[in-house]
Design a protein around this motif. Sequence first.
Motif, PDB file in Angstrom:
ATOM      1  N   UNK A 345      15.459 -55.729  49.920  1.00  0.00           N
ATOM      2  CA  UNK A 345      14.512 -56.064  50.983  1.00  0.00           C
ATOM      3  C   UNK A 345      14.481 -57.570  51.218  1.00  0.00           C
ATOM      4  N   UNK A 346      14.332 -58.333  50.145  1.00  0.00           N
ATOM      5  CA  UNK A 346      14.274 -59.791  50.288  1.00  0.00           C
ATOM      6  C   UNK A 346      15.621 -60.355  50.722  1.00  0.00           C
ATOM      7  N   UNK A 347      16.713 -59.795  50.206  1.00  0.00           N
ATOM      8  CA  UNK A 347      18.040 -60.280  50.578  1.00  0.00           C
ATOM      9  C   UNK A 347      18.346 -60.054  52.044  1.00  0.00           C
ATOM     10  N   UNK A 348      17.985 -58.874  52.567  1.00  0.00           N
ATOM     11  CA  UNK A 348      18.196 -58.591  53.986  1.00  0.00           C
ATOM     12  C   UNK A 348      17.420 -59.571  54.858  1.00  0.00           C
ATOM     13  N   UNK A 349      16.184 -59.858  54.461  1.00  0.00           N
ATOM     14  CA  UNK A 349      15.355 -60.787  55.235  1.00  0.00           C
ATOM     15  C   UNK A 349      15.929 -62.200  55.203  1.00  0.00           C
ATOM     16  N   UNK A 350      16.375 -62.648  54.036  1.00  0.00           N
ATOM     17  CA  UNK A 350      16.945 -63.995  53.912  1.00  0.00           C
ATOM     18  C   UNK A 350      18.219 -64.118  54.749  1.00  0.00           C
ATOM     19  N   UNK A 351      19.052 -63.075  54.712  1.00  0.00           N
ATOM     20  CA  UNK A 351      20.295 -63.102  55.490  1.00  0.00           C
ATOM     21  C   UNK A 351      20.010 -63.266  56.976  1.00  0.00           C
ATOM     22  N   UNK A 352      18.976 -62.598  57.468  1.00  0.00           N
ATOM     23  CA  UNK A 352      18.661 -62.657  58.895  1.00  0.00           C
ATOM     24  C   UNK A 352      18.042 -63.990  59.303  1.00  0.00           C
ATOM     25  N   UNK A 353      17.556 -64.766  58.313  1.00  0.00           N
ATOM     26  CA  UNK A 353      16.886 -66.031  58.616  1.00  0.00           C
ATOM     27  C   UNK A 353      17.839 -67.217  58.646  1.00  0.00           C
ATOM     28  N   UNK A 354      19.138 -66.983  58.467  1.00  0.00           N
ATOM     29  CA  UNK A 354      20.093 -68.087  58.455  1.00  0.00           C
ATOM     30  C   UNK A 354      20.234 -68.675  59.851  1.00  0.00           C
TER      31      UNK A 354
END
Length: 414
Positions: A345-354
């Motif tokens: 969940x956190x990894x998906x969110x971080x990836x989208x925030x690049x």
Amino acid sequence: MFRFHESRFFENWFGAYAILGAIASGLIPILIPLWTQQHSSAANVGIVMSLFGLGQLSAPLWGEIADTLRLNRVLFLMGLFIIGLSLLSITFIPLPSILGFFSLMAGLGFSLTNTFANLWIVERFSYAEVTERVGTLQKVYGIGQVVGLAIASLLSATHIKIALIVTSLMAFSSLIFYKTMPTISRDGKIKLRPALEKLHPRIQPLLASISQSYHLLHIKTLLPHLSKTALSTLTFNILWFIIVAASSFFFSFYPIIMKYVYKISPSISSIIFSVAVGLSIFIYSLVGRIAEERGDKKVLLLGIFLRLISILGLTILGYFVVSARMFLVALFFVLIIFSWPIISVSGTAIASESNLPQGAAMGLFSANNALALSIGSFIGGFIAHVKSYNFLLASSAILMFIGLLLSVILIKEE
């Protein structure tokens, strides 16, 4: 025509996607390693599982074909049929080369069906509905995975060949959902696919990368952006590759490690896996809310820490025989599974925030995930072959520790 009770976000064709979940994330991770190990070496187990992951990198190709041909139902079913035929070939011709080739084909089939399942939602509904519908689709996939693991527990101990045949028939049975499957008219327009940066995955199985796979990854347009991207984006993608590869050291060989290191039969280990995954489904929405309050990077750090502690515990139990070892092994394994919703969940969110364009960011994330699974399985097989499965667990713990350090660096870069 096969029909389920319909709700606002549920569609009857989701049943075919549940079958995909049962096969790709329930039965294959148990049956293929055991079957390959019976007919070959630990190194070949790694190669076979690596090729299954490698096949998932074909998602951009299927996205392009979807835009061109629009043969929606046929291509969706073709993916499942490819999986079924591949498993039959593996069952009756278990030569190392055949095992490798048809494992790759099964990965291609999974990617084909999975890509179309996501496209059917993204291209038919508004952004406001897509998040909930994809979430429902992922939950159905997770339920399928639990059922697949339960079937594996019944048949994997002494009837692996029968289990593989049953799995093949399950893939072919998806045909009963054909008339419930949607179609997308060919009007010459290609709908822009949303980035879904607010989507928290409801279920994200480790050995089948389903996260945002419908975003097309165009290398020619991605490379110029990568040369200008922020250091934190590069750090995150390196971190993600390391922790997924470290996890594949364990999961690609899960039934074999449980059987030979901890003396736990495939039937019992499959039940443990099934229960853990079933319970973890309820964690996803909770983690999504916590991540929004506390910050995605801190939540990711917590998830990696929990997974590191769990793998360290399993490593120690592999070298020392203690009382109640089976209970402790099950406990640490459940913690590993529970850590995955936190990480994904956190990894998906971080990836989208690049600072990459959303489509490129999520496409890179999916490709990175699949590549890490493939390379991790490949290297893990040779480590187990040259050293031992105990040493493989220790290697996984070392990589996970490196991932933990990179996660700390990622937080400091804010």
